[in-house]
Write an enzyme that holds these catalytic residues in place. Structure first.
Site, mmCIF file in Angstrom:
data_model
loop_
_atom_site.group_PDB
_atom_site.id
_atom_site.type_symbol
_atom_site.label_atom_id
_atom_site.label_comp_id
_atom_site.label_asym_id
_atom_site.label_seq_id
_atom_site.Cartn_x
_atom_site.Cartn_y
_atom_site.Cartn_z
ATOM 1 N N LYS A 1 0.583 -1.405 -0.087
ATOM 2 C CA LYS A 1 -0.124 0.025 0.430
ATOM 3 C C LYS A 1 0.537 1.526 -0.079
ATOM 4 C CE LYS A 1 -3.446 2.154 3.242
ATOM 5 N NZ LYS A 1 -4.592 1.612 4.376
HETATM 6 C C1 5RP Z 1 -2.371 4.360 8.525
HETATM 7 C C2 5RP Z 1 -2.672 3.663 7.332
HETATM 8 C C3 5RP Z 1 -4.387 3.362 7.244
HETATM 9 O O1 5RP Z 1 -5.444 2.548 6.801
HETATM 10 C C4 5RP Z 1 -4.429 4.641 5.756
HETATM 11 O O2 5RP Z 1 -4.087 6.174 5.833
HETATM 12 C C5 5RP Z 1 -5.792 4.854 4.899
HETATM 13 O O3 5RP Z 1 -6.670 5.650 5.495
HETATM 14 P P1 5RP Z 1 -6.337 7.307 4.606
HETATM 15 O O4 5RP Z 1 -7.171 6.427 3.347
HETATM 16 O O5 5RP Z 1 -7.445 7.906 5.596
HETATM 17 O O6 5RP Z 1 -5.471 7.405 4.681
HETATM 18 O O7 5RP Z 1 -2.054 2.709 6.809
HETATM 19 O O8 5RP Z 1 -1.316 4.088 9.117
#
Ligand code: 5RP
Length: 292
Positions: free
Chosen positions: A203
């Site tokens: 991610k």
């Molecule tokens: C935090 C994360 C969150 O799950 C991620 O940031 C997703 O949330 P957003 O779309 O609000 O950024 O990985 O560490």
């Protein structure tokens, strides 16, 4: 023992029909074991090859952030519209009904809070608990370039090893420290490190310049975080650009649960991710559903 004792119905071996030997639909995932591929198929839709993950794990270092004050009230109604829920074990056990059919990506690190250095975290869940919770993947934050780079990278590799033992994929989450430059060079580095060290998917954040080089140079699927809340059309444009530039889905939190109409927003995101809809048409859908 009727089969041994005598002839029953004639047997048909279809000896002229070759057994199919198809490739698995996800990038870089052909050589994974059956259990891992099965779990990934519950996160990524095998038809579109993509996923809409709903991230609601922010409380593990942020506390009850806006939109997540009451997961039972604010979030449970959204779950049917996501493919996967990214969540901590505490929120899962206390607030999500166990008869949910949605796949779960479990946030496993912990040990830091917004009040101190965020990269100072370690694994905070045993693999046995991930198995007990029947999760489809475990998410581990990796802070490349931050103070605790070394320990977070090695936490991720420990999780990968444990996941390989039991067939549970690891999602490496590339976290950007406060002073890091968010550009294609940084994300190519961070995502590639995660994939080379064994994460089954990664991610990261979308960047307007060179995102396609990040997805191209990462040998496993990439999903994007949403980041800070944007106007809905801008968030949909970001999702659309990411998909067109090689992302295998979104893992969004604030841009969904802080939206005026979170269910409409999830449906608009689905139209982009799974149906290749344009952001403008997806925004029309959002507006229509919001006003219903
Ligand atoms: C935090 C994360 C969150 O799950 C991620 O940031 C997703 O949330 P957003 O779309 O609000 O950024 O990985 O560490």
């Amino acid at each position: 023992m009727a089969d041994i004792d005598g002839p029953n119905a004639p047997k048909q071996f279809y000896s002229d029909v070759p057994q199919p030997s198809e490739k698995f639909f996800l990038k870089g995932s052909n050589s994974l074991d059956w259990g891992m591929q099965n779990r990934l198929s519950r996160i990524f839709n095998p038809v579109s090859g993509k996923t809409v993950m709903l991230a609601i794990d922010h409380g593990y270092f942020l506390g009850p952030t806006a939109g997540l004050e009451r997961i039972d009230v604010n979030i449970l109604p959204l779950i049917p519209y996501a493919d996967t829920l990214m969540i901590t074990r505490g929120a899962l056990r206390t607030m999500v009904p166990p008869d949910t059919q949605k796949s779960i990506v479990l946030r496993v690190p912990g040990g830091a809070s917004i009040l101190r250095e965020l990269s100072n975290e370690d694994l905070a869940v045993d693999i046995e608990d991930a198995i007990r919770l029947n999760v489809c993947a475990m998410a581990v934050q990796v802070y490349v370039g931050s103070e605790h780079e070394h320990q977070t990278i090695l936490s991720m590799t420990r999780m990968v090893d444990m996941g390989l033992r039991y067939g549970i994929p690891t999602l490496a989450v590339t976290a950007v420290g406060k002073d890091m430059v968010r550009d294609a060079k940084y994300f190519r580095l961070a995502t590639r490190i995660c994939a080379e060290l064994g994460a089954q998917y990664v991610k990261t954040y979308y960047i307007p310049e060179g995102f396609e080089t990040v997805t191209a140079s990462c040998p496993v699927p990439i999903v994007i975080a949403g980041g800070k809340k944007l106007p809905e059309l801008d968030a949909l444009k970001m999702a659309s650009n990411a998909i067109n530039e090689g992302a295998a889905g979104v893992d969004m939190g604030r841009n969904v649960f802080q939206s005026d109409a979170p269910i409409a927003m999830l449906q608009a995101l689905r139209a982009i991710v799974h149906d290749d809809e344009t952001p403008e048409k997806a925004f029309d859908l959002y507006t229509e559903l919001k006003n219903k």
